[in-house]
Design an enzyme around this catalytic site. Sequence first.
Site, mmCIF file in Angstrom:
data_model
loop_
_atom_site.group_PDB
_atom_site.id
_atom_site.type_symbol
_atom_site.label_atom_id
_atom_site.label_comp_id
_atom_site.label_asym_id
_atom_site.label_seq_id
_atom_site.Cartn_x
_atom_site.Cartn_y
_atom_site.Cartn_z
ATOM 1 N N HIS A 80 -31.994 -8.810 24.131
ATOM 2 C CA HIS A 80 -30.796 -9.431 25.108
ATOM 3 C C HIS A 80 -30.837 -10.960 24.607
ATOM 4 O O HIS A 80 -31.910 -11.452 24.841
ATOM 5 C CB HIS A 80 -30.848 -9.277 26.245
ATOM 6 C CG HIS A 80 -30.136 -9.979 27.482
ATOM 7 N ND1 HIS A 80 -28.812 -9.579 27.109
ATOM 8 C CD2 HIS A 80 -30.123 -11.046 28.007
ATOM 9 C CE1 HIS A 80 -28.035 -10.412 28.084
ATOM 10 N NE2 HIS A 80 -28.665 -11.321 28.531
ATOM 11 N N ALA A 102 -22.612 0.052 -4.215
ATOM 12 C CA ALA A 102 -23.832 -0.537 -4.863
ATOM 13 C C ALA A 102 -24.922 0.356 -4.141
ATOM 14 O O ALA A 102 -25.984 0.542 -4.892
ATOM 15 C CB ALA A 102 -23.908 -2.196 -4.724
ATOM 16 N N GLU A 137 0.733 -1.214 0.060
ATOM 17 C CA GLU A 137 0.068 0.040 0.215
ATOM 18 C C GLU A 137 0.907 1.242 -0.090
ATOM 19 O O GLU A 137 1.542 1.541 0.834
ATOM 20 C CB GLU A 137 -0.923 -0.112 1.418
ATOM 21 C CG GLU A 137 -1.720 1.504 1.475
ATOM 22 C CD GLU A 137 -2.490 1.890 0.317
ATOM 23 O OE1 GLU A 137 -3.237 1.020 -0.309
ATOM 24 O OE2 GLU A 137 -2.223 2.805 -0.101
HETATM 25 P P1 FAD Z 1 -21.738 -1.569 -12.341
HETATM 26 O O1 FAD Z 1 -22.277 -2.471 -11.480
HETATM 27 O O2 FAD Z 1 -20.521 -1.381 -12.807
HETATM 28 O O3 FAD Z 1 -22.722 -1.835 -13.845
HETATM 29 C C1 FAD Z 1 -22.786 -0.986 -14.744
HETATM 30 C C2 FAD Z 1 -23.031 -2.001 -15.861
HETATM 31 O O4 FAD Z 1 -23.126 -1.125 -17.121
HETATM 32 C C3 FAD Z 1 -22.114 -3.093 -16.303
HETATM 33 O O5 FAD Z 1 -22.926 -4.373 -16.326
HETATM 34 C C4 FAD Z 1 -21.689 -2.704 -17.736
HETATM 35 O O6 FAD Z 1 -21.743 -4.148 -18.421
HETATM 36 C C5 FAD Z 1 -22.935 -1.977 -18.231
HETATM 37 N N1 FAD Z 1 -22.460 -0.977 -19.212
HETATM 38 C C6 FAD Z 1 -21.228 -0.260 -19.270
HETATM 39 N N2 FAD Z 1 -21.338 0.569 -20.407
HETATM 40 C C7 FAD Z 1 -22.276 0.084 -21.315
HETATM 41 C C8 FAD Z 1 -22.769 0.140 -22.456
HETATM 42 N N3 FAD Z 1 -22.271 1.181 -23.326
HETATM 43 N N4 FAD Z 1 -23.729 -0.482 -23.016
HETATM 44 C C9 FAD Z 1 -24.419 -1.446 -22.197
HETATM 45 N N5 FAD Z 1 -24.004 -1.607 -21.041
HETATM 46 C C10 FAD Z 1 -22.950 -0.911 -20.613
HETATM 47 N N6 FAD Z 1 -20.068 -2.139 -3.350
HETATM 48 C C11 FAD Z 1 -20.813 -2.335 -2.026
HETATM 49 O O7 FAD Z 1 -21.730 -1.220 -1.892
HETATM 50 N N7 FAD Z 1 -20.877 -3.432 -1.350
HETATM 51 C C12 FAD Z 1 -19.850 -4.278 -1.562
HETATM 52 O O8 FAD Z 1 -19.700 -5.390 -0.710
HETATM 53 C C13 FAD Z 1 -18.932 -4.215 -2.667
HETATM 54 N N8 FAD Z 1 -18.038 -5.078 -2.991
HETATM 55 C C14 FAD Z 1 -17.298 -4.944 -4.092
HETATM 56 C C15 FAD Z 1 -16.317 -6.034 -4.304
HETATM 57 C C16 FAD Z 1 -15.622 -6.116 -5.695
HETATM 58 C C17 FAD Z 1 -14.578 -6.840 -5.769
HETATM 59 C C18 FAD Z 1 -15.805 -4.861 -6.434
HETATM 60 C C19 FAD Z 1 -15.086 -4.837 -7.708
HETATM 61 C C20 FAD Z 1 -16.758 -3.916 -6.225
HETATM 62 C C21 FAD Z 1 -17.457 -3.961 -4.999
HETATM 63 N N9 FAD Z 1 -18.521 -2.946 -4.489
HETATM 64 C C22 FAD Z 1 -19.108 -3.105 -3.646
HETATM 65 C C23 FAD Z 1 -18.937 -1.951 -5.706
HETATM 66 C C24 FAD Z 1 -19.877 -2.191 -6.364
HETATM 67 O O9 FAD Z 1 -19.867 -3.349 -7.275
HETATM 68 C C25 FAD Z 1 -20.176 -0.970 -7.085
HETATM 69 O O10 FAD Z 1 -20.353 0.253 -6.603
HETATM 70 C C26 FAD Z 1 -21.675 -0.982 -8.071
HETATM 71 O O11 FAD Z 1 -21.624 -2.426 -8.989
HETATM 72 C C27 FAD Z 1 -21.672 0.101 -9.070
HETATM 73 O O12 FAD Z 1 -23.077 -0.102 -9.529
HETATM 74 P P2 FAD Z 1 -23.372 0.703 -11.171
HETATM 75 O O13 FAD Z 1 -24.593 0.195 -11.398
HETATM 76 O O14 FAD Z 1 -22.951 2.140 -10.975
HETATM 77 O O15 FAD Z 1 -22.285 0.266 -12.006
HETATM 78 P P1 AMP Z 2 -9.393 2.015 -3.048
HETATM 79 O O1 AMP Z 2 -9.300 3.093 -3.787
HETATM 80 O O2 AMP Z 2 -10.013 2.216 -1.637
HETATM 81 O O3 AMP Z 2 -9.971 0.592 -3.859
HETATM 82 O O4 AMP Z 2 -7.693 1.734 -2.756
HETATM 83 C C1 AMP Z 2 -6.781 1.536 -3.494
HETATM 84 C C2 AMP Z 2 -5.516 1.645 -2.810
HETATM 85 O O5 AMP Z 2 -4.353 1.388 -3.725
HETATM 86 C C3 AMP Z 2 -5.084 3.008 -2.353
HETATM 87 O O6 AMP Z 2 -5.081 2.990 -0.873
HETATM 88 C C4 AMP Z 2 -3.817 3.443 -2.913
HETATM 89 O O7 AMP Z 2 -3.261 4.451 -2.179
HETATM 90 C C5 AMP Z 2 -3.291 2.263 -3.390
HETATM 91 N N1 AMP Z 2 -2.334 2.439 -4.493
HETATM 92 C C6 AMP Z 2 -2.313 3.021 -5.671
HETATM 93 N N2 AMP Z 2 -1.266 2.723 -6.480
HETATM 94 C C7 AMP Z 2 -0.482 2.210 -5.774
HETATM 95 C C8 AMP Z 2 0.845 1.603 -6.040
HETATM 96 N N3 AMP Z 2 1.585 1.623 -7.123
HETATM 97 N N4 AMP Z 2 1.613 0.602 -5.108
HETATM 98 C C9 AMP Z 2 0.964 0.602 -3.835
HETATM 99 N N5 AMP Z 2 -0.497 1.042 -3.638
HETATM 100 C C10 AMP Z 2 -1.020 1.734 -4.555
#
Ligand code: FAD
Ligand code: AMP
Length: 481
Positions: free
Chosen positions: A451, A327, A211
Site C-alpha cells: 500500500h 513477442a 475500422e
Molecule cells: P520477427 O520479429 O518478425 O523476426 C523475424 C526475423 O526473421 C526478422 O528479423 C527477419 O529479417 C528474419 N527473416 C525472415 N526470413 C528470413 C530469411 N529467410 N533469412 C534470414 N532472416 C529472415 N508484440 C508484443 O508482444 N508486444 C508489443 O508491444 C508489440 N508491439 C508491436 C508493435 C508494432 C508496430 C508491430 C509491427 C508489432 C508489435 N508486436 C508486439 C508484435 C511483435 O513484434 C511480433 O509478434 C514479434 O516480433 C514476432 O517475433 P518473431 O521472432 O516470430 O518474428
Molecule cells: P489487427 O489484426 O488486430 O492488427 O487489426 C487489423 C484491423 O484492420 C482489423 O480489425 C480489421 O477489421 C481491420 N481492417 C482490415 N481491412 C480493412 C479495410 N479495408 N478497411 C477498414 N478496416 C480494415
Amino acid sequence: MSKEFDVVVIGAGPAGYVAAIRAAQLGMSTACIDKWLNPGDKPSLGGTCLNAGCIPSKALLESSELYEKANKQFDKHGIKLGSVELDLAQMQKRKTGIVSTLTGGIKALFKANGVTPLMGSGQVVDSGEVLFTGHDGEEETLKAENIIIASGSAPVELGIAPFDGDRIVDSWGALEFDAVPERLGVIGAGIIGVELGSVWSRLGSDVMLLEAVDEFMPATDRQVATEATKAFKKQGLDIKLGARVTGAEAGKNEVKVSYELGGEEHEATFDKLIVAVGRRPYTDGLCAKSAQVSLDDKGYVAVDEQYRTSLPGVYAVGDVIGGAMLAHKGMGEGVAVAEILAGEKPQVNYDTIPSIVYTAPEMAWVGRTEADAKAADIDYRVGQIPFASNGRAKALGDDTGFVKMIARADTDEIIGVHMVGPYVSELVQELVVAMEYKASSEDLARIVHGHPTLSETVHETALAVAQRPIHFPPRRKRGKR
Ligand code: FAD
Ligand code: AMP
C-alpha cells in the site's frame, strides 16, 4: 566447404534469438541467421519487435504521453512549464538510440553464449541443410542437425491502398515520420492501429481510424473496450467503426481515401495514411523448391505440438506459425523448441499468455472473457473494481478504468482478468502467475498487497468476486445459471 552446427536458426526476432541462446546454453553449437536491414542498409538483430515493433512503438508512446502530460496535466500538479515545444528529431533520435542499444544487446548476448550470428538470408535446402547468403551476396552451405524457422511476419498490404513508403505507409513507416502529419488516416483499429494513432494524435495530428468491423476490438472484454473507446474519443481520436476502406489514391501532397459506412460512400483526405490491417506469416524465399515445408490454409508454417514441420529435423516457432502474434509468445516457444531439441519436455501454456495495449488508458487481459465463459457454458462469478477507489491511482492523477476478474462459480479458479487503466501492462503479470498456478480468487484475496499500489485494485477485485471488497461497496453480479 560447408560449416556444421547442431542448430541453425533462421530469424533473430524474439522467437529466433531466444531459441538460439537457449540452444547454446544447452550445449548445442548454434548459428542464427537474419537478413534485417535498418535504414542505411545496417544489419540488425532483434527482428520486427526490436527494430520496427514493440520497442520503437513503446519508446514513442512514452515520449508522446509525456509531451501530452506536459501540455495538459503538469499544471494540475502545480508545475508550470511555460511553453512546451516538440523536438520530433530528438524524440526519434532517442527512439533509435533505444533500438540500437537493445539490438546491440542481443549481439552481446550471442557472443556471451557462443551463438554465431550470420547476417544475410537463410534458405532451407533440405533436412539438415541451409543455404546462407550474406549481404555481400556470398553463399555458404550450412549443415545442421536441426533447423529452427523463426522468420516472423510482415504487414498485410491492401491491394486498394498499396504502400508507397511516403503517403501510404506500414507500421514501420509510421514510426519513422520526421514531421507530424496534420491529418492522419489509419486503416484498422486493432492494437497496432490504436497505438500508432495515439502517438501521432498526442503529438498534434488530427487522427481518423477507419475500422471495417462494427465493434471495437471484438476479442476484448466489452466493458474494457467501451471504457477505452470513451477515453480515446475524449483524446480526440476519431474511430469510425463499420467503415470499410474501398480505395486510396496518393497524390503529391495528400492521400484521398474512400470508405463505405452505413451503406454510403464517404471520402476523407489525409497527409499520411497508415495501413494497419494485420500481419501475415513471412515465408518469402524461406525454402528451396525441393524442400517446401507445409503451410496451413492461411499461409502459416504448419507445426505439431513439438513445433515439428513437415520436413524432418526442421522446426518452426513465433509469428510464422500463427496463434497470438506477440513477442512473448514467440520467446516462450523459442525456449521450448530448444529444450525439446535437448530432449527435455517443456510446455508453453497458451491459456495464460497476456495481451496488452499500450495506449492511455492501457488495456491488458489474460484468459477468458465473459463471452468466452458463456460460450463454454461455464458458471462463473465476476468481481470488478474501479481505479477511482485506489489511492495510488489518485496520486498518479490517473484513475480511469477498472479491473475485472472472472472465476468459476464451483471451484473459484480464476479463468480470466480484464483491465483498463494505469500501468495495467504491469499489473496483468500477477494474474498470469496466479492463473498459471490455478489460483482461486480467494487465494489472491488472502495475499497482502503493498500500500499504496495499483495492485491493491487487483486485490480488491479478488475480494469483490466473493462480494466482500473493503474499499468499495459490494455489487452483485453472477454469470450464467
Ligand atoms: P520477427 O520479429 O518478425 O523476426 C523475424 C526475423 O526473421 C526478422 O528479423 C527477419 O529479417 C528474419 N527473416 C525472415 N526470413 C528470413 C530469411 N529467410 N533469412 C534470414 N532472416 C529472415 N508484440 C508484443 O508482444 N508486444 C508489443 O508491444 C508489440 N508491439 C508491436 C508493435 C508494432 C508496430 C508491430 C509491427 C508489432 C508489435 N508486436 C508486439 C508484435 C511483435 O513484434 C511480433 O509478434 C514479434 O516480433 C514476432 O517475433 P518473431 O521472432 O516470430 O518474428
Ligand atoms: P489487427 O489484426 O488486430 O492488427 O487489426 C487489423 C484491423 O484492420 C482489423 O480489425 C480489421 O477489421 C481491420 N481492417 C482490415 N481491412 C480493412 C479495410 N479495408 N478497411 C477498414 N478496416 C480494415
